[in-house]
Write an enzyme that holds these catalytic residues in place. Structure first.
Site, short mmCIF file in Angstrom:
data_model
loop_
_atom_site.label_atom_id
_atom_site.label_comp_id
_atom_site.label_asym_id
_atom_site.label_seq_id
_atom_site.Cartn_x
_atom_site.Cartn_y
_atom_site.Cartn_z
N PRO A 13 -47.17 -10.43 -37.13
CG PRO A 13 -46.07 -10.28 -35.00
CD PRO A 13 -45.78 -10.69 -36.29
CG ASP A 14 -53.31 -8.82 -35.92
OD1 ASP A 14 -52.79 -9.44 -34.70
OD2 ASP A 14 -54.50 -9.15 -36.61
CG PHE A 15 -50.95 -3.25 -33.60
CD1 PHE A 15 -49.59 -3.48 -33.73
CD2 PHE A 15 -51.26 -1.95 -33.67
CE1 PHE A 15 -48.55 -2.60 -34.07
CE2 PHE A 15 -50.17 -0.88 -33.96
CZ PHE A 15 -48.91 -1.18 -34.23
NE ARG A 16 -56.13 -1.72 -31.92
CZ ARG A 16 -55.46 -1.09 -32.78
NH1 ARG A 16 -55.24 -1.61 -33.72
NH2 ARG A 16 -55.08 0.25 -32.24
CG ASN A 87 -50.29 -3.27 -43.28
OD1 ASN A 87 -51.00 -3.32 -42.30
ND2 ASN A 87 -50.50 -4.56 -44.20
CG ASP A 89 -46.04 -5.18 -44.24
OD1 ASP A 89 -46.25 -4.49 -45.18
OD2 ASP A 89 -46.90 -5.91 -43.55
CG HIS A 106 -50.73 4.47 -40.19
ND1 HIS A 106 -51.33 3.45 -39.50
CD2 HIS A 106 -51.52 5.37 -40.40
CE1 HIS A 106 -52.82 3.79 -39.41
NE2 HIS A 106 -52.83 5.05 -39.71
P1 CNA Z 1 -55.20 -4.73 -36.04
O1 CNA Z 1 -55.69 -3.48 -35.30
O2 CNA Z 1 -54.19 -5.47 -35.45
O3 CNA Z 1 -56.25 -5.23 -36.81
C1 CNA Z 1 -56.11 -6.23 -37.59
C2 CNA Z 1 -57.34 -6.93 -38.12
O4 CNA Z 1 -57.44 -7.86 -39.04
C3 CNA Z 1 -58.28 -7.52 -37.12
O5 CNA Z 1 -59.53 -7.18 -37.15
C4 CNA Z 1 -58.04 -8.96 -37.35
O6 CNA Z 1 -59.06 -9.92 -36.77
C5 CNA Z 1 -57.86 -9.19 -38.93
N1 CNA Z 1 -57.02 -10.18 -39.20
C6 CNA Z 1 -55.87 -10.68 -38.69
N2 CNA Z 1 -55.48 -11.40 -39.70
C7 CNA Z 1 -56.18 -11.71 -40.60
C8 CNA Z 1 -56.31 -12.44 -41.76
N3 CNA Z 1 -55.31 -13.32 -42.07
N4 CNA Z 1 -57.61 -12.32 -42.49
C9 CNA Z 1 -58.38 -11.61 -42.33
N5 CNA Z 1 -58.39 -10.67 -41.20
C10 CNA Z 1 -57.35 -10.99 -40.34
O7 CNA Z 1 -54.20 -3.84 -37.29
P2 CNA Z 1 -54.73 -2.42 -37.94
O8 CNA Z 1 -53.86 -2.70 -39.24
O9 CNA Z 1 -56.42 -2.56 -38.25
O10 CNA Z 1 -54.26 -1.36 -37.09
C11 CNA Z 1 -53.43 -0.23 -37.63
C12 CNA Z 1 -52.12 -0.36 -37.17
C13 CNA Z 1 -51.71 -1.69 -37.24
C14 CNA Z 1 -51.24 0.45 -38.12
O11 CNA Z 1 -50.80 1.57 -37.84
C15 CNA Z 1 -50.16 -0.38 -38.62
O12 CNA Z 1 -49.04 0.49 -38.67
C16 CNA Z 1 -50.08 -1.37 -37.57
N6 CNA Z 1 -49.38 -2.82 -37.69
C17 CNA Z 1 -48.98 -3.02 -38.98
C18 CNA Z 1 -48.15 -4.24 -39.39
C19 CNA Z 1 -47.77 -4.46 -40.58
O13 CNA Z 1 -47.17 -3.47 -41.19
N7 CNA Z 1 -47.90 -5.68 -41.22
C20 CNA Z 1 -48.26 -5.31 -38.45
C21 CNA Z 1 -48.98 -5.03 -37.21
C22 CNA Z 1 -49.36 -3.68 -36.64
#
Ligand code: CNA
Ligand code: ZN
Length: 274
Positions: A13-16, A87, A89, A106
């Site tokens: 999952p993402d954050f937001r 990321n 991960d 990060h």
């Molecule tokens: P965020 O703030 O959660 O934003 C994610 C963005 O991606 C949003 O605008 C979504 O609409 C968009 N999105 C989600 N899925 C898709 C997809 N399949 N295709 C296109 N767009 C999509 O996350 P950010 O990375 O901007 O925020 C930064 C933080 C989140 C960092 O410090 C990370 O460490 C942290 N994070 C990382 C992970 C990971 O490592 N996979 C997971 C969750 C959070």
């Protein structure tokens, strides 16, 4: 430049994102506010929620997405100056991208350190993983402070490598691709303004982000600030779908598919060996 959105199709999952994002699903951790789980001050007092989440998200349980393999393909073609990711991960490394070409802005789970200010002893990923998977809080065997994977929490500085490389990389960049990020976390988000004014910038994301409020402060997809000289392009949608489309337009469809299937074959045969 990439964010959590390139990994959501891997099942992380993402954050937001509303409803599916981590921030909407942290009720069981009883946090004072969602970001606390990645806040260094809160972690020093209450480390448990982070370790419980870390177990769930631990690298090694997920397969890189087509977006990761698209970046790997850019590397293979000699077109990748650097991949800046927020990321943690490790999926870029898992996809086989040369670590020299990755900036984990990060940090990542790859290494860990004791957070005791006078100690800072380094620990391996394997050591920390074992503790986390035994539901133990990893503590330094020298000073008994917490041992934290080297991911950057709110309230901590970014890794030196980020600052060492960015000026040259962004100064010499001739096409900036930004994928799957809300561009809300600084200083990462501001990197989009560090390429020259003539450099085309492509955003691939489910929603519009990073738009300029004044000239030079962000994307200008509609030419609001610079009139007719559009250099910013937007693909509203999924990163994987957009990468597949880009590969198709570039005549790379088979190569992209091959990278992924070779990876899956290799991991399957490793699984059978064990
Ligand atoms: P965020 O703030 O959660 O934003 C994610 C963005 O991606 C949003 O605008 C979504 O609409 C968009 N999105 C989600 N899925 C898709 C997809 N399949 N295709 C296109 N767009 C999509 O996350 P950010 O990375 O901007 O925020 C930064 C933080 C989140 C960092 O410090 C990370 O460490 C942290 N994070 C990382 C992970 C990971 O490592 N996979 C997971 C969750 C959070
Ligand atoms: Zn220590």
């Amino acid at each position: 430049m990439a964010g959590a959105g390139i990994s959501t199709d891997a099942g992380i999952p993402d954050f937001r994102s509303p409803e599916t994002g981590l921030y909407d699903n942290l009720q069981s951790y009883k946090l004072p506010y969602p970001e606390a789980i990645f806040s260094i001050d809160y972690f020093r007092r209450q480390p448990k929620p982070f370790y419980v989440l870390a177990k769930e998200l631990y690298p090694g349980q997920f397969v890189p997405t087509k977006s990761h393999f698209f970046v790997k393909l850019l590397e293979k073609k000699g077109l990748l100056r650097r991949h800046y990711t927020q990321n943690i991960d490790c999926l870029e490394r898992v996809a086989g991208i040369d670590p020299e070409l990755i900036v984990e802005a990060h940090g990542s789970f790859h290494t860990a350190h004791c957070i005791g200010r006078k100690c800072l002893k380094e620990y391996s990923q394997a050591w920390v993983k074992e503790k986390i998977f035994q539901d133990e809080i990893p503590r330094c065997n020298v000073c008994k402070s917490l041992v934290k994977p080297d991911i950057t929490f709110f309230g901590e500085g970014l890794p030196p490598r980020f600052f060492e490389l960015l000026e040259n990389d962004f100064g010499s960049c001739d096409l900036l691709v930004v994928m799957g990020t809300s561009l809300l976390v600084q200083p990462f988000a501001s990197l989009i303004n560090d390429v020259a004014n003539s450099v085309p910038r492509l955003l691939i994301n489910r929603v519009r982000v990073g738009e300029a409020s004044a000239p030079g402060t962000g994307f200008d997809f509609d030419g609001k600030h610079v009139g007719r000289t559009h250099r910013d392009a937007l693909v509203l949608g999924d990163c994987d779908a957009a990468c597949v489309l880009l590969a198709e337009r570039l005549g790379w469809t088979d190569e992209l598919a091959e990278l992924r299937s070779a990876f899956l074959e290799e991991t399957n045969s490793l699984g059978q060996d064990q």
